[in-house]
Structure formats: structure tokens, C-alpha cells
Write a protein that holds these residues in place. Sequence first.
Motif, mmCIF file in Angstrom:
data_model
loop_
_atom_site.group_PDB
_atom_site.id
_atom_site.type_symbol
_atom_site.label_atom_id
_atom_site.label_comp_id
_atom_site.label_asym_id
_atom_site.label_seq_id
_atom_site.Cartn_x
_atom_site.Cartn_y
_atom_site.Cartn_z
ATOM 1 N N ASP A 85 0.919 -1.200 -0.042
ATOM 2 C CA ASP A 85 -0.008 -0.248 -0.112
ATOM 3 C C ASP A 85 0.661 1.292 -0.157
ATOM 4 N N THR A 86 1.870 1.348 0.784
ATOM 5 C CA THR A 86 2.906 2.377 0.750
ATOM 6 C C THR A 86 3.248 2.720 -0.504
ATOM 7 N N PHE A 87 3.637 1.702 -0.963
ATOM 8 C CA PHE A 87 4.529 2.109 -2.422
ATOM 9 C C PHE A 87 3.713 1.818 -3.591
ATOM 10 N N GLU A 88 2.466 1.606 -3.624
ATOM 11 C CA GLU A 88 1.129 1.386 -4.532
ATOM 12 C C GLU A 88 1.986 0.425 -5.742
ATOM 13 N N THR A 89 2.415 -0.599 -5.243
ATOM 14 C CA THR A 89 3.129 -1.822 -6.161
ATOM 15 C C THR A 89 3.430 -2.872 -5.159
ATOM 16 N N ASP A 90 3.288 -4.276 -5.505
ATOM 17 C CA ASP A 90 3.602 -5.365 -5.093
ATOM 18 C C ASP A 90 5.063 -6.203 -5.724
ATOM 19 N N ASP A 91 5.861 -5.249 -6.365
ATOM 20 C CA ASP A 91 6.959 -5.541 -7.006
ATOM 21 C C ASP A 91 8.113 -5.362 -6.084
ATOM 22 N N ARG A 92 9.025 -6.003 -5.393
ATOM 23 C CA ARG A 92 9.964 -5.753 -4.628
ATOM 24 C C ARG A 92 11.189 -5.056 -5.365
ATOM 25 N N ASP A 93 11.226 -5.258 -6.415
ATOM 26 C CA ASP A 93 12.422 -4.555 -7.247
ATOM 27 C C ASP A 93 11.870 -3.252 -7.457
ATOM 28 N N GLU A 94 10.727 -2.852 -7.643
ATOM 29 C CA GLU A 94 10.418 -1.566 -7.737
ATOM 30 C C GLU A 94 10.473 -0.582 -6.399
ATOM 31 N N VAL A 95 10.245 -1.183 -5.527
ATOM 32 C CA VAL A 95 10.425 -0.703 -4.186
ATOM 33 C C VAL A 95 11.801 -0.453 -3.794
ATOM 34 N N GLU A 96 12.456 -1.224 -4.159
ATOM 35 C CA GLU A 96 13.891 -1.224 -3.755
ATOM 36 C C GLU A 96 14.489 -0.359 -4.561
ATOM 37 N N ALA A 97 14.208 0.148 -5.892
ATOM 38 C CA ALA A 97 14.645 1.133 -7.025
ATOM 39 C C ALA A 97 14.377 2.469 -6.333
ATOM 40 N N PHE A 98 12.993 2.541 -5.866
ATOM 41 C CA PHE A 98 12.662 3.802 -5.105
ATOM 42 C C PHE A 98 13.654 4.209 -3.907
ATOM 43 N N LEU A 99 13.665 3.041 -3.176
ATOM 44 C CA LEU A 99 14.346 3.405 -1.983
ATOM 45 C C LEU A 99 15.787 3.908 -2.133
ATOM 46 N N ALA A 100 16.335 3.309 -3.261
ATOM 47 C CA ALA A 100 17.725 3.451 -3.482
ATOM 48 C C ALA A 100 17.980 4.904 -4.267
ATOM 49 N N GLY A 101 16.952 5.379 -4.852
ATOM 50 C CA GLY A 101 16.977 6.749 -5.407
ATOM 51 C C GLY A 101 16.715 7.652 -4.131
ATOM 52 N N SER A 102 15.982 7.403 -3.129
ATOM 53 C CA SER A 102 15.685 8.137 -2.162
ATOM 54 C C SER A 102 17.050 8.457 -0.751
ATOM 55 N N GLY A 103 17.966 7.594 -0.989
ATOM 56 C CA GLY A 103 19.077 7.528 -0.133
ATOM 57 C C GLY A 103 18.621 6.775 1.078
ATOM 58 N N ALA A 104 17.599 6.039 1.089
ATOM 59 C CA ALA A 104 17.135 5.458 2.399
ATOM 60 C C ALA A 104 18.166 4.092 2.495
ATOM 61 N N THR A 105 17.891 3.403 3.712
ATOM 62 C CA THR A 105 18.385 2.164 3.850
ATOM 63 C C THR A 105 17.241 1.359 4.325
ATOM 64 N N TRP A 106 17.660 -0.087 3.779
ATOM 65 C CA TRP A 106 16.254 -0.858 4.032
ATOM 66 C C TRP A 106 16.740 -2.539 4.170
ATOM 67 N N GLN A 107 15.721 -3.207 4.820
ATOM 68 C CA GLN A 107 16.088 -4.453 4.957
ATOM 69 C C GLN A 107 14.917 -5.555 5.106
ATOM 70 N N TRP A 108 14.836 -6.528 4.068
ATOM 71 C CA TRP A 108 13.669 -7.426 4.359
ATOM 72 C C TRP A 108 13.741 -8.407 5.334
ATOM 73 N N LYS A 109 12.759 -8.532 6.152
ATOM 74 C CA LYS A 109 12.793 -9.355 7.444
ATOM 75 C C LYS A 109 12.332 -10.882 6.879
ATOM 76 N N SER A 110 12.411 -11.825 7.675
ATOM 77 C CA SER A 110 12.051 -12.979 7.297
ATOM 78 C C SER A 110 10.689 -13.320 7.170
ATOM 79 N N ASP A 111 9.827 -12.468 7.850
ATOM 80 C CA ASP A 111 8.299 -12.522 7.808
ATOM 81 C C ASP A 111 7.600 -11.697 6.834
ATOM 82 N N GLY A 112 8.624 -10.890 5.893
ATOM 83 C CA GLY A 112 7.889 -10.263 4.708
ATOM 84 C C GLY A 112 8.140 -8.909 4.865
#
Length: 311
Positions: free
Chosen positions: A168-195
Motif C-alpha cells: 500500500d505504501t509504495f502502490e506496487t507489489d513488486d519488490r524490485d520497484e520498491v528497492e529502486a525507489f528506496l535506492a533513489g531516496s537515499g534510504a537504507t532498508w532490510q527485508w525481514k524473514s516475515d516479509g
Amino acid sequence: MPDSWKPLEIDPASVGAEASAAGLVSYLRGEAGLDDLLVKEKALVFRGFGVAPGELDGVMDLLLPNRLAYVHGNSPRTKVGKNVYTSTEYPPEFTISMHNELSYASAWPSRLLFYCEKAATTGGATPVVDGVLWLESLDPEVRAAYAGGVRYTQNLHDGLGLGKSWQDTFETDDRDEVEAFLAGSGATWQWKSDGTLRVSQVRPSTIKHPVTGVEVWFNQSDQWHSAALGDETAKALAQIMPEEDLPQSVSFADGTPIPGDYAVQVRDRGLESAVDVDWQEGDLLLIDNILVGHGRRPFNGSRRVLVAMSD
């Protein structure tokens, strides 16, 4: 302080326009200096034009030349049109404190447009606050403590849990799209085992307006801080999970905790400095999202206010 600034009200009589949506469109098409007027006045209320929901797109196209999607937004909303959303859907009995839209993100809209489709029976005003006044209202020690910026942390679940999902937050269910957005924003992120997706980003506490150069308070640390939720709510959340696992949390940029009384002061001073825009059906409120913060007063009855944004 609240009386030292208020939005400029524009009605058909004040601009010699017909009292209709067509009249407002005609005025906007002929008003070449609207951008300058918005920067000067910081917020504009268009009242008395009787804009109906079916006429809104034509007005929005002129006020928001490039409507943006609400991507990376943390507030519960429903998309109702072409990048048009319901305003925050928090329960009506709660006050929503002052904030600049997406001030915690790497990119934010330069202007917001609110439209009142249905006014509440009582209450439901949209308070707006001059960001310069808000900054000046804070104690010097609070301003100094925030000078290094703030760190926002989100835990976005995979479809089941507290808060919003990452889909809902990123209006997509594609993890690659989310990671591309976050990389462009300068954020750090981590996918946890529960999703769950954990996102962390450091942002400034104040910024300067690109046109006027004035410095304004520009962060949402109080809304992300458990102390600003109230003692009982904070206590209940603390019993459920540690702060770092909450849907959202905040610290100073270096990870040092923000004192609860600082967050509460920020919240309260913003509300105390605000001016209420009391809605009439068909009203529109255009704000410069850097110069002006906004919120919501509690209300009774049904209320439907739509919002859209542009760069």
C-alpha cells in the motif's frame, strides 16, 4: 500568534468572476501571477464558486499542473481518482497534529490542494500553520537539539499487521520497484524473514524555501514519536512490542532518543500557532507545502475532504 497570519480568501466578488466552477476556471486561466501569489500568501482559500465533485478535475488541472501519486505516504487514505485521495482517514474524534506532507521522505510535493465535498456536522476544520512561526515558537534548546536532523524508521508489513503494508505504501507489489525507489531516496532498508520491510532514512529538521529563502520547521518527528500519541496509547504499544518494531518511530539523526517532552512541545506549539480553515462544501484550499503545515480538528457527522498534490 495565530492571528498574525491567515490564508487569503478568494471569492467571486473579490476577483470579478462568476460564482461557478466555470467562473473559477476562467479566473485561474487568466491569473498569470498565481504562483507568486501562493508564495506571498502561503495558502489560498477559494470559496463561493460552488465546485461540484464532477467539476473538480478541470479546476485541479489548473491548480496542480503535475498531480503526484501518494507514494511512500504513511497516512491511511483511499485513492478516488487520477492521483486524488481522501484526506487522512483517522477516526473523527482525534486531532491530527500539524505536519508538512511527506516531510520525512526524500521528495515532497511543493503544493497541496484540499477540496471539501461534504462538510462535517460540527468541527472538522483544517488547521494551517506558518512554518516560520512554528519554528520560532519552539524553545531554543529544542531547536538546537534538532539541528542535526532526525532518523525515521518504518516497519511495513507484508499484508497483515499494525500500520500500512509495503504494498500500500509504495502502490506496487513488486519488490524490485520498491528497492529502486528506496535506492533513489537515499534510504537504507532490510527485508525481514516475515516479509516485513524495515526502512530507515535521515532527514533535516528544517529547510529553506527555494524562492523566499526563509527557514521553516519541516519534519514529522512528533507524529512518529510514541510520546505524542498520549500516555495510555504509548504504554499500550510498549507492552506489545519494542519501539524499534513499531510501524514507525523516530530518533535524532545519530540514533539518540528524542526526549518525549520535546516531541510534545513540537506537537502542541504547532497546533497553538495554527489558524483553522472551517469548511463549506465546494471550498478549495491550496497551500505551499513547504511554507505551511496542516492538520485536522475532530468532528461529528460525515466529512469528505479530498486531497491532491503536485511538484
